[in-house]
Scaffold this motif. Structure first.
Motif, PDB file in Angstrom:
ATOM      1  N   ALA A 227       7.962   0.619  -5.240  1.00  0.00           N
ATOM      2  CA  ALA A 227       9.168   1.438  -5.097  1.00  0.00           C
ATOM      3  C   ALA A 227       9.865   1.095  -3.788  1.00  0.00           C
ATOM      4  CB  ALA A 227       8.804   2.913  -5.123  1.00  0.00           C
ATOM      5  N   ILE A 228      11.154   0.892  -3.870  1.00  0.00           N
ATOM      6  CA  ILE A 228      11.935   0.493  -2.699  1.00  0.00           C
ATOM      7  C   ILE A 228      12.859   1.641  -2.298  1.00  0.00           C
ATOM      8  CG2 ILE A 228      13.559  -1.204  -1.772  1.00  0.00           C
ATOM      9  CD1 ILE A 228      12.561  -3.142  -3.913  1.00  0.00           C
ATOM     10  N   GLY A 229      12.952   1.907  -1.008  1.00  0.00           N
ATOM     11  CA  GLY A 229      13.836   2.962  -0.529  1.00  0.00           C
ATOM     12  C   GLY A 229      14.198   2.765   0.940  1.00  0.00           C
ATOM     13  N   ALA A 230      15.017   3.675   1.441  1.00  0.00           N
ATOM     14  CA  ALA A 230      15.411   3.603   2.847  1.00  0.00           C
ATOM     15  C   ALA A 230      14.170   3.654   3.723  1.00  0.00           C
ATOM     16  CB  ALA A 230      16.337   4.769   3.182  1.00  0.00           C
ATOM     17  N   GLY A 231      14.196   2.927   4.830  1.00  0.00           N
ATOM     18  CA  GLY A 231      13.022   2.894   5.681  1.00  0.00           C
ATOM     19  C   GLY A 231      13.358   2.449   7.086  1.00  0.00           C
ATOM     20  N   ALA A 232      12.319   2.360   7.879  1.00  0.00           N
ATOM     21  CA  ALA A 232      12.464   1.901   9.262  1.00  0.00           C
ATOM     22  C   ALA A 232      11.088   1.453   9.752  1.00  0.00           C
ATOM     23  CB  ALA A 232      13.015   3.011  10.140  1.00  0.00           C
ATOM     24  N   PHE A 233      11.132   0.580  10.773  1.00  0.00           N
ATOM     25  CA  PHE A 233       9.883   0.088  11.372  1.00  0.00           C
ATOM     26  C   PHE A 233      10.128  -0.151  12.855  1.00  0.00           C
ATOM     27  CE2 PHE A 233       7.377  -3.481  12.922  1.00  0.00           C
ATOM     28  CZ  PHE A 233       6.086  -3.067  12.610  1.00  0.00           C
ATOM     29  N   GLN A 234       9.155   0.281  13.695  1.00  0.00           N
ATOM     30  CA  GLN A 234       9.258   0.025  15.125  1.00  0.00           C
ATOM     31  C   GLN A 234       7.844  -0.164  15.697  1.00  0.00           C
ATOM     32  OE1 GLN A 234      11.509   2.961  17.356  1.00  0.00           O
ATOM     33  NE2 GLN A 234      12.093   1.407  18.877  1.00  0.00           N
ATOM     34  N   PRO A 235       7.619  -1.280  16.380  1.00  0.00           N
ATOM     35  CA  PRO A 235       6.310  -1.504  17.011  1.00  0.00           C
ATOM     36  C   PRO A 235       6.232  -0.799  18.362  1.00  0.00           C
ATOM     37  CG  PRO A 235       7.709  -3.435  17.297  1.00  0.00           C
ATOM     38  CD  PRO A 235       8.502  -2.467  16.482  1.00  0.00           C
ATOM     39  N   PHE A 236       5.034  -0.343  18.692  1.00  0.00           N
ATOM     40  CA  PHE A 236       4.791   0.345  19.963  1.00  0.00           C
ATOM     41  C   PHE A 236       3.659  -0.373  20.705  1.00  0.00           C
ATOM     42  CE2 PHE A 236       7.120   3.321  17.478  1.00  0.00           C
ATOM     43  CZ  PHE A 236       7.809   4.126  18.380  1.00  0.00           C
ATOM     44  N   GLU A 237       3.458   0.078  21.934  1.00  0.00           N
ATOM     45  CA  GLU A 237       2.429  -0.557  22.756  1.00  0.00           C
ATOM     46  C   GLU A 237       1.042  -0.446  22.125  1.00  0.00           C
ATOM     47  OE1 GLU A 237       3.294  -0.231  27.345  1.00  0.00           O
ATOM     48  OE2 GLU A 237       3.658   1.728  26.379  1.00  0.00           O
ATOM     49  N   ASN A 238       0.791   0.656  21.462  1.00  0.00           N
ATOM     50  CA  ASN A 238      -0.547   0.895  20.903  1.00  0.00           C
ATOM     51  C   ASN A 238      -0.534   1.140  19.385  1.00  0.00           C
ATOM     52  OD1 ASN A 238      -1.773   0.804  23.526  1.00  0.00           O
ATOM     53  ND2 ASN A 238      -0.996   2.899  23.868  1.00  0.00           N
ATOM     54  N   GLY A 239       0.393   0.530  18.704  1.00  0.00           N
ATOM     55  CA  GLY A 239       0.435   0.683  17.257  1.00  0.00           C
ATOM     56  C   GLY A 239       1.827   0.488  16.688  1.00  0.00           C
ATOM     57  N   THR A 321       9.182  -1.051   1.049  1.00  0.00           N
ATOM     58  CA  THR A 321       8.593  -1.008  -0.298  1.00  0.00           C
ATOM     59  C   THR A 321       7.187  -0.429  -0.205  1.00  0.00           C
ATOM     60  OG1 THR A 321       9.830  -2.983  -0.978  1.00  0.00           O
ATOM     61  CG2 THR A 321       7.932  -2.362  -2.325  1.00  0.00           C
ATOM     62  N   ILE A 322       6.878   0.469  -1.115  1.00  0.00           N
ATOM     63  CA  ILE A 322       5.546   1.069  -1.167  1.00  0.00           C
ATOM     64  C   ILE A 322       5.012   0.947  -2.585  1.00  0.00           C
ATOM     65  CG2 ILE A 322       6.465   3.381  -1.601  1.00  0.00           C
ATOM     66  CD1 ILE A 322       4.069   4.496   0.031  1.00  0.00           C
ATOM     67  N   GLN A 323       3.710   0.662  -2.712  1.00  0.00           N
ATOM     68  CA  GLN A 323       3.081   0.507  -4.025  1.00  0.00           C
ATOM     69  C   GLN A 323       1.662   1.074  -3.960  1.00  0.00           C
ATOM     70  OE1 GLN A 323       2.866  -3.567  -5.436  1.00  0.00           O
ATOM     71  NE2 GLN A 323       3.116  -2.904  -7.572  1.00  0.00           N
ATOM     72  N   PHE A 324       1.301   1.856  -4.984  1.00  0.00           N
ATOM     73  CA  PHE A 324       0.011   2.545  -4.993  1.00  0.00           C
ATOM     74  C   PHE A 324      -0.998   1.811  -5.878  1.00  0.00           C
ATOM     75  CE2 PHE A 324       2.851   5.724  -3.406  1.00  0.00           C
ATOM     76  CZ  PHE A 324       2.077   6.506  -2.552  1.00  0.00           C
ATOM     77  N   GLU A 325      -2.258   1.994  -5.541  1.00  0.00           N
ATOM     78  CA  GLU A 325      -3.383   1.358  -6.235  1.00  0.00           C
ATOM     79  C   GLU A 325      -4.019   2.358  -7.205  1.00  0.00           C
ATOM     80  OE1 GLU A 325      -7.603   0.080  -4.497  1.00  0.00           O
ATOM     81  OE2 GLU A 325      -5.960  -1.075  -3.608  1.00  0.00           O
ATOM     82  N   GLN A 326      -4.447   1.867  -8.347  1.00  0.00           N
ATOM     83  CA  GLN A 326      -5.062   2.749  -9.346  1.00  0.00           C
ATOM     84  C   GLN A 326      -6.379   3.340  -8.849  1.00  0.00           C
ATOM     85  OE1 GLN A 326      -5.655   0.506 -12.931  1.00  0.00           O
ATOM     86  NE2 GLN A 326      -3.495   0.497 -13.512  1.00  0.00           N
ATOM     87  N   ASN A 327      -6.555   4.622  -9.161  1.00  0.00           N
ATOM     88  CA  ASN A 327      -7.839   5.335  -9.012  1.00  0.00           C
ATOM     89  C   ASN A 327      -8.283   5.599  -7.571  1.00  0.00           C
ATOM     90  OD1 ASN A 327      -8.126   5.224 -11.879  1.00  0.00           O
ATOM     91  ND2 ASN A 327      -9.017   3.184 -11.700  1.00  0.00           N
ATOM     92  N   PHE A 331      -2.508   2.709  -0.846  1.00  0.00           N
ATOM     93  CA  PHE A 331      -1.139   2.233  -1.050  1.00  0.00           C
ATOM     94  C   PHE A 331      -0.805   1.170  -0.013  1.00  0.00           C
ATOM     95  CE2 PHE A 331      -1.134   6.045   1.527  1.00  0.00           C
ATOM     96  CZ  PHE A 331      -0.313   5.739   2.601  1.00  0.00           C
ATOM     97  N   TYR A 332       0.283   0.446  -0.286  1.00  0.00           N
ATOM     98  CA  TYR A 332       0.696  -0.689   0.537  1.00  0.00           C
ATOM     99  C   TYR A 332       2.161  -0.521   0.918  1.00  0.00           C
ATOM    100  CZ  TYR A 332      -3.553  -2.680  -1.502  1.00  0.00           C
ATOM    101  OH  TYR A 332      -4.852  -2.886  -1.896  1.00  0.00           O
ATOM    102  N   ILE A 333       2.456  -0.797   2.196  1.00  0.00           N
ATOM    103  CA  ILE A 333       3.840  -0.716   2.693  1.00  0.00           C
ATOM    104  C   ILE A 333       4.129  -2.013   3.437  1.00  0.00           C
ATOM    105  CG2 ILE A 333       5.475   0.543   4.152  1.00  0.00           C
ATOM    106  CD1 ILE A 333       3.752   3.025   3.808  1.00  0.00           C
ATOM    107  N   ASP A 334       5.312  -2.540   3.178  1.00  0.00           N
ATOM    108  CA  ASP A 334       5.676  -3.782   3.874  1.00  0.00           C
ATOM    109  C   ASP A 334       6.374  -3.470   5.194  1.00  0.00           C
ATOM    110  OD1 ASP A 334       8.084  -2.798   2.950  1.00  0.00           O
ATOM    111  OD2 ASP A 334       8.871  -4.768   2.364  1.00  0.00           O
ATOM    112  N   SER A 335       6.555  -4.504   5.983  1.00  0.00           N
ATOM    113  CA  SER A 335       7.229  -4.380   7.283  1.00  0.00           C
ATOM    114  C   SER A 335       7.742  -5.756   7.686  1.00  0.00           C
ATOM    115  CB  SER A 335       6.252  -3.857   8.338  1.00  0.00           C
ATOM    116  OG  SER A 335       5.365  -4.894   8.731  1.00  0.00           O
TER     117      SER A 335
END
Length: 354
Positions: A227-239, A321-327, A331-335
């Motif tokens: 599933a694709i939707g609005a998003g954002a990504f920002q790297p930090f010093e510790n994550g 984009t987020i995608q879930f795993e069966q059972n 889930f997985y999110i891109d960046s």
């Protein structure tokens, strides 16, 4: 009167006799004139007929008689000569029969073969399935005991089933395997074993948005397409911080680098700009919903500035984009820097798979 009558009568009769004799002689005299014709027939018949008949008859008879006699004599002689040839052939046939007999004798000599376990057949109802699918294994063997092992591609035994020497078994493909699994039948008798394997190709009905080759070996198949939707990504010093609004998820995920923990929070940012202190040189302020979380959001690990530190780069505002795993709930999110796998739920652990 009577005597006279008799005399005249006699005279008349005599005259008639004389006349008749004359006529008879005339007729006899005339016969040679008419009989000249028969004299020609006998003279013509013996002259031409006997030579022609005598010449043609012996020639035809002699040729016909002599020709078949040599032919029949020669034909019969080879027939009698050829008869002995089958006789040696018949003599050789019994000679070959004893030769075959030792071969038959050798077969029983391999007495251990019938006593050893034998697998006659081993099949699966399907050879290509999705993880979690059910199939039926069928087999027939000559053995005392048998078992079926489920192996992965590396030959590691995942499951073992004790079965009868012949029968069928419904099995379920593990949901967390992919690529290939192997069902191996082992038949046992008298300390001997026989093995036969059936490979099953395991493929997901839906592809991973980031590429099937990057999915972990232990991962189940996707529940649905990414599933694709609005998003954002920002790297930090510790994550890192990731925002995803696909399917109205509207969540902020904070990924901590120290122990690969993560936590998810509902985004309540109202879109306003909030003042924030200036960062040290070379670092960047958190922006938008991430700044909101710093200032007003939950703080389960303490102050975010102390936990994650300052941002190291400006925010990326591209879709996620987020995608879930069966059972499993994973889930997985891109960046912009790769794909992250989350163990599931609003808290847990994360790993970068790509």
């Amino acid at each position: 009167m009577y005597p006279k009558f008799r005399l005249s009568t006699v005279l008349i009769i005599l005259m008639l006799v004389i006349v008749a004799c004359n006529q008879t002689q005339q007729q006899v005299a005339d016969l040679p004139t008419l009989a000249v014709l028969p004299s020609l027939t006998p003279s013509h018949t013996p002259t031409e007929t006997p030579p022609a008949t005598a010449t043609n008859t012996p020639t035809a008879t002699f040729t016909t008689t002599n020709t078949p006699l040599p032919t029949l004599t020669d034909t019969l002689t080879p027939s009698l000569t050829f008869t002995p040839s089958p006789t040696p052939t018949a003599t050789n046939t019994p000679t070959n029969t004893p030769t075959d007999t030792p071969v038959a004798t050798n077969t029983p000599t391999a007495t251990p073969t019938p006593n050893a376990p034998q697998i006659i057949s081993f099949t699966a109802s399907m050879n290509a399935v999705a993880p979690g699918a059910s199939i039926i294994l069928r087999w027939q063997s000559i053995a005392d005991t048998a078992q079926i092992d489920l192996q992965n591609q590396q030959g590691v035994v995942l499951q073992t089933f004790s079965v009868t020497p012949s029968g069928e078994l419904p099995v379920t493909i593990p949901p967390n395997v992919k690529g290939l699994v192997i069902y191996r039948l082992t038949a046992m008798r008298g300390g001997l074993t026989a093995n036969f394997s059936v490979p099953i190709t395991v493929t997901c009905a839906i592809d991973w948005f980031f590429g099937n080759e990057f999915a972990p070996d232990f991962a189940n198949c996707p529940v649905a397409v990414g599933a694709i939707g609005a998003g954002a990504f920002q790297p930090f010093e510790n994550g890192f911080m990731i925002y995803v609004d696909a399917n109205n998820l509207n969540k902020i995920y904070v990924l901590l680098a120290q122990d690969n923990r993560y936590a998810a929070f509902i985004n309540d940012w109202d879109g306003s700009g909030n003042p924030f202190p200036d960062p040290p040189s070379g670092l960047v302020k958190p922006r938008r919903m991430f700044r909101w979380l710093y200032l007003f959001g939950p703080k389960p690990f303490g102050e975010w500035l102390d936990v994650t530190g300052w941002a190291t780069e400006r925010e990326d505002e591209s879709n996620r984009t987020i995608q879930f795993e069966q059972n499993t709930g994973a889930f997985y999110i891109d960046s912009p820097i790769g794909v992250f796998r989350f163990s599931g739920g609003d808290s847990g652990t994360w790993t970068q798979i790509k």
